[in-house]
Design a protein around this motif. Structure first.
Motif, PDB file in Angstrom:
ATOM      1  N   TYR A 110      -2.051   5.191  11.455  1.00  0.00           N
ATOM      2  CA  TYR A 110      -2.507   6.559  11.659  1.00  0.00           C
ATOM      3  C   TYR A 110      -1.449   7.447  12.307  1.00  0.00           C
ATOM      4  N   GLY A 111      -0.203   6.986  12.312  1.00  0.00           N
ATOM      5  CA  GLY A 111       0.869   7.790  12.883  1.00  0.00           C
ATOM      6  C   GLY A 111       2.220   7.241  12.479  1.00  0.00           C
ATOM      7  N   ALA A 112       3.266   7.935  12.908  1.00  0.00           N
ATOM      8  CA  ALA A 112       4.635   7.515  12.606  1.00  0.00           C
ATOM      9  C   ALA A 112       5.521   7.842  13.802  1.00  0.00           C
ATOM     10  N   LEU A 113       5.195   7.262  14.948  1.00  0.00           N
ATOM     11  CA  LEU A 113       5.950   7.540  16.163  1.00  0.00           C
ATOM     12  C   LEU A 113       7.374   7.019  16.083  1.00  0.00           C
ATOM     13  N   SER A 114       7.571   5.957  15.320  1.00  0.00           N
ATOM     14  CA  SER A 114       8.922   5.437  15.141  1.00  0.00           C
ATOM     15  C   SER A 114       9.673   6.289  14.120  1.00  0.00           C
ATOM     16  N   THR A 115      10.932   6.568  14.400  1.00  0.00           N
ATOM     17  CA  THR A 115      11.763   7.332  13.461  1.00  0.00           C
ATOM     18  C   THR A 115      12.504   6.413  12.488  1.00  0.00           C
ATOM     19  N   ASP A 116      12.351   5.105  12.659  1.00  0.00           N
ATOM     20  CA  ASP A 116      12.993   4.132  11.770  1.00  0.00           C
ATOM     21  C   ASP A 116      12.005   3.648  10.719  1.00  0.00           C
ATOM     22  N   GLU A 117      12.494   3.444   9.507  1.00  0.00           N
ATOM     23  CA  GLU A 117      11.610   2.993   8.437  1.00  0.00           C
ATOM     24  C   GLU A 117      11.246   1.522   8.574  1.00  0.00           C
ATOM     25  N   GLY A 118      12.156   0.696   8.994  1.00  0.00           N
ATOM     26  CA  GLY A 118      11.872  -0.722   9.118  1.00  0.00           C
ATOM     27  C   GLY A 118      11.885  -1.439   7.775  1.00  0.00           C
ATOM     28  N   THR A 119      11.669  -2.753   7.802  1.00  0.00           N
ATOM     29  CA  THR A 119      11.659  -3.585   6.601  1.00  0.00           C
ATOM     30  C   THR A 119      10.234  -3.771   6.117  1.00  0.00           C
ATOM     31  N   PHE A 120      10.025  -3.597   4.817  1.00  0.00           N
ATOM     32  CA  PHE A 120       8.682  -3.773   4.267  1.00  0.00           C
ATOM     33  C   PHE A 120       8.361  -5.267   4.188  1.00  0.00           C
ATOM     34  N   PRO A 121       7.263  -5.711   4.785  1.00  0.00           N
ATOM     35  CA  PRO A 121       6.951  -7.145   4.850  1.00  0.00           C
ATOM     36  C   PRO A 121       6.272  -7.657   3.579  1.00  0.00           C
ATOM     37  N   GLN A 122       7.016  -7.708   2.479  1.00  0.00           N
ATOM     38  CA  GLN A 122       6.415  -8.028   1.185  1.00  0.00           C
ATOM     39  C   GLN A 122       5.879  -9.460   1.121  1.00  0.00           C
ATOM     40  N   PHE A 123       6.535 -10.409   1.794  1.00  0.00           N
ATOM     41  CA  PHE A 123       6.070 -11.794   1.720  1.00  0.00           C
ATOM     42  C   PHE A 123       4.764 -11.985   2.486  1.00  0.00           C
ATOM     43  N   ALA A 124       4.654 -11.352   3.653  1.00  0.00           N
ATOM     44  CA  ALA A 124       3.392 -11.411   4.398  1.00  0.00           C
ATOM     45  C   ALA A 124       2.287 -10.705   3.629  1.00  0.00           C
ATOM     46  N   LEU A 125       2.609  -9.569   3.025  1.00  0.00           N
ATOM     47  CA  LEU A 125       1.628  -8.807   2.255  1.00  0.00           C
ATOM     48  C   LEU A 125       1.072  -9.635   1.106  1.00  0.00           C
ATOM     49  N   LEU A 126       1.966 -10.269   0.345  1.00  0.00           N
ATOM     50  CA  LEU A 126       1.546 -11.058  -0.808  1.00  0.00           C
ATOM     51  C   LEU A 126       0.902 -12.373  -0.385  1.00  0.00           C
ATOM     52  N   GLY A 127       1.543 -13.058   0.561  1.00  0.00           N
ATOM     53  CA  GLY A 127       1.057 -14.379   0.949  1.00  0.00           C
ATOM     54  C   GLY A 127      -0.309 -14.370   1.611  1.00  0.00           C
ATOM     55  N   LYS A 128      -0.624 -13.264   2.285  1.00  0.00           N
ATOM     56  CA  LYS A 128      -1.906 -13.185   2.998  1.00  0.00           C
ATOM     57  C   LYS A 128      -2.857 -12.159   2.400  1.00  0.00           C
ATOM     58  N   CYS A 129      -2.490 -11.594   1.231  1.00  0.00           N
ATOM     59  CA  CYS A 129      -3.350 -10.607   0.553  1.00  0.00           C
ATOM     60  C   CYS A 129      -3.767  -9.486   1.509  1.00  0.00           C
ATOM     61  N   LEU A 130      -2.783  -8.918   2.180  1.00  0.00           N
ATOM     62  CA  LEU A 130      -3.059  -7.884   3.177  1.00  0.00           C
ATOM     63  C   LEU A 130      -3.244  -6.521   2.523  1.00  0.00           C
ATOM     64  N   THR A 131      -3.913  -5.647   3.241  1.00  0.00           N
ATOM     65  CA  THR A 131      -4.047  -4.245   2.852  1.00  0.00           C
ATOM     66  C   THR A 131      -3.364  -3.389   3.913  1.00  0.00           C
ATOM     67  N   PHE A 132      -2.427  -2.541   3.499  1.00  0.00           N
ATOM     68  CA  PHE A 132      -1.816  -1.545   4.373  1.00  0.00           C
ATOM     69  C   PHE A 132      -2.322  -0.182   3.923  1.00  0.00           C
ATOM     70  N   LYS A 133      -2.919   0.573   4.841  1.00  0.00           N
ATOM     71  CA  LYS A 133      -3.495   1.859   4.452  1.00  0.00           C
ATOM     72  C   LYS A 133      -3.127   2.946   5.448  1.00  0.00           C
ATOM     73  N   GLY A 134      -2.642   4.066   4.937  1.00  0.00           N
ATOM     74  CA  GLY A 134      -2.487   5.248   5.765  1.00  0.00           C
ATOM     75  C   GLY A 134      -3.852   5.844   6.056  1.00  0.00           C
ATOM     76  N   TYR A 135      -4.044   6.304   7.284  1.00  0.00           N
ATOM     77  CA  TYR A 135      -5.363   6.809   7.687  1.00  0.00           C
ATOM     78  C   TYR A 135      -5.212   8.111   8.456  1.00  0.00           C
ATOM     79  N   LEU A 136      -6.083   9.072   8.133  1.00  0.00           N
ATOM     80  CA  LEU A 136      -6.103  10.361   8.812  1.00  0.00           C
ATOM     81  C   LEU A 136      -7.517  10.691   9.289  1.00  0.00           C
ATOM     82  N   TYR A 137      -7.581  11.365  10.412  1.00  0.00           N
ATOM     83  CA  TYR A 137      -8.850  11.844  10.991  1.00  0.00           C
ATOM     84  C   TYR A 137      -9.672  12.638   9.982  1.00  0.00           C
ATOM     85  N   ILE A 138      -9.000  13.413   9.131  1.00  0.00           N
ATOM     86  CA  ILE A 138      -9.718  14.285   8.190  1.00  0.00           C
ATOM     87  C   ILE A 138     -10.469  13.504   7.127  1.00  0.00           C
ATOM     88  N   GLU A 139     -10.197  12.209   6.984  1.00  0.00           N
ATOM     89  CA  GLU A 139     -10.986  11.404   6.052  1.00  0.00           C
ATOM     90  C   GLU A 139     -12.444  11.346   6.491  1.00  0.00           C
TER      91      GLU A 139
END
Length: 224
Positions: free
Chosen positions: A137-166
């Motif tokens: 729900y935010g982007a306080l870090s100014t660095d993009e970082g590494t996308f964790p593709q192996f954790a995402l695939l291996g654990k069937c994770l969901t990453f979702k951007g979220y806003l109050y206006i939803e």
């Protein structure tokens, strides 16, 4: 009565002695609350409810990681999670994955609520259980970082951007949020934290205090 922040606060401002707010954003708060507490309630609780309850489906069996836990939304998230019986893990440890495994007895966390982003996302992904959801729900870090593709695939994770206006753009979700938050405020499960209260003629001092970023909890301005 108290007010839920609107979709467009530039069109419906509340910085004044008289305000004009659409009826859907006005709510009758529990009588046990002071008006100062009521004014300090809605933004953070609606934000946290939309992520943890409406989207994360948080329940008593869950572990939830809350980043930036001393922020107003972080504090609200902790209270909401505890109100449904979930176990909260606030991120303070350097070796977060190991600490989360210890706290959860190896189960890891199904829900993550994070406003930081950047490199933290990969670290948080390592702490998540199979089928978990990370709500960003935010982007306080100014660095993009590494996308964790192996954790995402291996654990069937969901990453979702979220806003109050939803929540505030949906009549159905907004009414559900009002009902949940009012019930928990009435029971005392949710207790809004106020950092400092100012009189209306101290509005400049209140704004300076807000800009200092020294507050823990909400800043309230009263009108006689």
């Amino acid at each position: 009565m108290s007010v839920i922040p609107t979709l467009d606060m530039s069109r419906c401002p509340t910085y004044g002695e008289v305000i004009n707010i659409p009826a859907r954003y006005v709510v009758k708060h529990p009588a046990r609350l002071t008006f100062e507490q009521a004014a300090a309630s809605w933004m953070q609780y609606v934000t946290a409810w939309g992520a943890l309850i409406a989207q994360g489906k948080l329940s008593a069996d869950d572990f939830v990681i809350v980043s930036a836990a001393s922020s107003s939304v972080g504090i609200a998230a902790i209270q909401i999670a505890r109100s449904v019986g979930a176990t909260v893990i606030a991120t303070t440890e350097e070796d977060l994955a190991t600490r989360v495994r210890d706290i959860t007895n190896g189960k890891a966390a199904r829900v993550v609520f994070d406003p930081i982003g950047g490199p933290a996302i990969a670290q948080l992904a390592e702490c998540m259980s199979f089928g978990g959801i990370l709500l960003e729900y935010g982007a306080l870090s100014t660095d993009e970082g590494t996308f964790p593709q192996f954790a995402l695939l291996g654990k069937c994770l969901t990453f979702k951007g979220y806003l109050y206006i939803e929540v505030t753009s949906s009549d159905e979700l907004l009414e559900r949020a009002k009902a949940f938050i009012n019930e928990k405020l009435e029971s005392g499960a949710l207790v809004p934290l106020i950092s400092r209260t100012f009189e209306f003629d101290e509005i400049r001092e209140a704004t300076r205090f807000l800009e200092s970023n020294e507050q823990v909890g909400k800043i309230v301005v009263t009108v006689d």
